[in-house]
Design a protein around this motif. Structure first.
Motif, PDB file in Angstrom:
ATOM      1  N   VAL A  70      54.389 -26.397 -52.514  1.00  0.00           N
ATOM      2  CA  VAL A  70      54.580 -26.442 -51.063  1.00  0.00           C
ATOM      3  C   VAL A  70      55.324 -25.229 -50.523  1.00  0.00           C
ATOM      4  N   ALA A  71      55.864 -24.394 -51.427  1.00  0.00           N
ATOM      5  CA  ALA A  71      56.628 -23.232 -50.967  1.00  0.00           C
ATOM      6  C   ALA A  71      56.877 -22.300 -52.142  1.00  0.00           C
ATOM      7  N   LYS A  72      57.371 -21.117 -51.809  1.00  0.00           N
ATOM      8  CA  LYS A  72      57.742 -20.143 -52.832  1.00  0.00           C
ATOM      9  C   LYS A  72      59.107 -19.569 -52.478  1.00  0.00           C
ATOM     10  N   ILE A  73      59.946 -19.423 -53.487  1.00  0.00           N
ATOM     11  CA  ILE A  73      61.261 -18.817 -53.282  1.00  0.00           C
ATOM     12  C   ILE A  73      61.066 -17.310 -53.186  1.00  0.00           C
ATOM     13  N   VAL A  74      61.517 -16.738 -52.058  1.00  0.00           N
ATOM     14  CA  VAL A  74      61.294 -15.314 -51.816  1.00  0.00           C
ATOM     15  C   VAL A  74      62.573 -14.492 -51.821  1.00  0.00           C
ATOM     16  N   ASN A  75      63.732 -15.176 -51.756  1.00  0.00           N
ATOM     17  CA  ASN A  75      64.983 -14.425 -51.752  1.00  0.00           C
ATOM     18  C   ASN A  75      66.153 -15.383 -51.914  1.00  0.00           C
ATOM     19  N   HIS A 116      69.962 -16.458 -50.388  1.00  0.00           N
ATOM     20  CA  HIS A 116      70.489 -16.510 -49.022  1.00  0.00           C
ATOM     21  C   HIS A 116      71.980 -16.812 -49.113  1.00  0.00           C
ATOM     22  N   GLY A 117      72.788 -15.867 -48.712  1.00  0.00           N
ATOM     23  CA  GLY A 117      74.232 -16.062 -48.762  1.00  0.00           C
ATOM     24  C   GLY A 117      74.773 -15.927 -50.174  1.00  0.00           C
ATOM     25  N   VAL A 118      76.046 -16.287 -50.334  1.00  0.00           N
ATOM     26  CA  VAL A 118      76.723 -16.103 -51.620  1.00  0.00           C
ATOM     27  C   VAL A 118      76.924 -17.412 -52.380  1.00  0.00           C
ATOM     28  N   HIS A 119      76.475 -18.533 -51.802  1.00  0.00           N
ATOM     29  CA  HIS A 119      76.735 -19.837 -52.419  1.00  0.00           C
ATOM     30  C   HIS A 119      75.526 -20.415 -53.151  1.00  0.00           C
ATOM     31  N   GLY A 120      74.548 -19.573 -53.481  1.00  0.00           N
ATOM     32  CA  GLY A 120      73.438 -20.031 -54.301  1.00  0.00           C
ATOM     33  C   GLY A 120      72.263 -20.615 -53.545  1.00  0.00           C
ATOM     34  N   GLU A 121      72.216 -20.442 -52.247  1.00  0.00           N
ATOM     35  CA  GLU A 121      71.064 -20.942 -51.500  1.00  0.00           C
ATOM     36  C   GLU A 121      69.878 -19.995 -51.699  1.00  0.00           C
ATOM     37  N   VAL A 122      68.669 -20.548 -51.557  1.00  0.00           N
ATOM     38  CA  VAL A 122      67.453 -19.748 -51.693  1.00  0.00           C
ATOM     39  C   VAL A 122      66.628 -19.839 -50.418  1.00  0.00           C
ATOM     40  N   LYS A 123      65.953 -18.732 -50.102  1.00  0.00           N
ATOM     41  CA  LYS A 123      65.056 -18.700 -48.947  1.00  0.00           C
ATOM     42  C   LYS A 123      63.642 -18.935 -49.455  1.00  0.00           C
ATOM     43  N   ILE A 124      62.928 -19.851 -48.796  1.00  0.00           N
ATOM     44  CA  ILE A 124      61.553 -20.151 -49.199  1.00  0.00           C
ATOM     45  C   ILE A 124      60.594 -19.886 -48.048  1.00  0.00           C
ATOM     46  N   VAL A 125      59.376 -19.524 -48.406  1.00  0.00           N
ATOM     47  CA  VAL A 125      58.286 -19.441 -47.435  1.00  0.00           C
ATOM     48  C   VAL A 125      57.396 -20.660 -47.700  1.00  0.00           C
ATOM     49  N   PRO A 126      57.181 -21.492 -46.676  1.00  0.00           N
ATOM     50  CA  PRO A 126      56.375 -22.702 -46.887  1.00  0.00           C
ATOM     51  C   PRO A 126      54.888 -22.377 -46.967  1.00  0.00           C
ATOM     52  N   PHE A 127      54.155 -23.190 -47.721  1.00  0.00           N
ATOM     53  CA  PHE A 127      52.702 -23.082 -47.812  1.00  0.00           C
ATOM     54  C   PHE A 127      52.029 -24.123 -46.921  1.00  0.00           C
ATOM     55  N   THR A 128      52.752 -24.667 -45.981  1.00  0.00           N
ATOM     56  CA  THR A 128      52.227 -25.693 -45.092  1.00  0.00           C
ATOM     57  C   THR A 128      52.821 -25.500 -43.707  1.00  0.00           C
ATOM     58  N   ASN A 129      52.088 -25.935 -42.711  1.00  0.00           N
ATOM     59  CA  ASN A 129      52.649 -25.919 -41.361  1.00  0.00           C
ATOM     60  C   ASN A 129      53.134 -27.309 -40.954  1.00  0.00           C
ATOM     61  N   VAL A 130      53.150 -28.247 -41.894  1.00  0.00           N
ATOM     62  CA  VAL A 130      53.692 -29.584 -41.665  1.00  0.00           C
ATOM     63  C   VAL A 130      55.166 -29.529 -42.064  1.00  0.00           C
ATOM     64  N   LYS A 131      56.038 -29.339 -41.078  1.00  0.00           N
ATOM     65  CA  LYS A 131      57.462 -29.117 -41.355  1.00  0.00           C
ATOM     66  C   LYS A 131      58.109 -30.255 -42.130  1.00  0.00           C
TER      67      LYS A 131
END
Length: 185
Positions: free
Chosen positions: A14-19, A21-36
């Motif tokens: 449903v998504a891919k980790i692309v980066n 985010h911040g210093v506390h271990g969060e990850v930014k994902i790009v979704p593969f769906t437009n159903v939020k």
């Protein structure tokens, strides 16, 4: 012991980790769906890197929207260095956890690899890709016999019938394709 293919059975990316985010271990994902709701309701996920074939399960602690991306806080990822190691991993969930859609809606996996025919019965090819254009999705159809690509907008005007269960789609021929070219006049 389960094999990797067994782990991925009945799961959908449903998504891919692309980066990170911040210093506390969060990850930014790009979704593969437009159903939020698919993303905002994530609870437990399988993270899988198709290149390295590494995977692990994680609990989603928090989901935050960020423009066209989302930020996930995942159990077990505590700092930026660990988060950066996750870049490239895909986020899989059980298909049964997908929100129900009405008959007019579809998930991409339901139409990828569908056989496509023109309304006169002529075979067009298989859906290879779905392109998000902003206005509407466009399906990229590839015919392996002649290696041609046909692009069809996913609109009521061009989609005559979409049978998700049969993985078949009947489409209206676009006028400029009729003369053998895919270039608009």
């Amino acid at each position: 012991m389960n094999s990797l293919s067994n782990l991925l059975d009945n799961k959908i990316s449903v998504a891919k980790i692309v980066n990170s985010h911040g210093v506390h271990g969060e990850v930014k994902i790009v979704p593969f769906t437009n159903v939020k709701d698919v993303i905002t309701n994530l609870e437990e996920v399988l993270l899988y890197n198709t290149s390295t074939r590494n995977f692990f399960f994680s609990k989603v602690l928090q989901v935050k929207p960020l423009n066209k991306f989302f930020v996930l806080n995942l159990r077990g990822i505590k700092d930026m260095d660990e988060a950066k190691k996750m870049i490239g991993y895909e986020v899989f969930i059980d298909k049964k956890d997908l929100p129900s859609l009405n008959s007019e809606e579809y998930y991409w996996y339901e139409i990828l690899d569908s056989e496509v025919y023109y309304e006169d019965g002529e075979y067009v090819g298989k859906v290879e890709e779905i392109i998000q254009t902003g206005a509407n999705d466009v399906i990229s159809i590839k015919n392996l016999e002649d290696d041609k690509e046909v692009l069809i907008p996913m609109t009521d005007h061009y989609i005559i019938e979409l049978k998700k269960e049969d993985k078949s789609i009947i489409v209206k021929k676009i006028e400029w394709y009729e003369n053998g070219t895919n270039q608009a006049d």
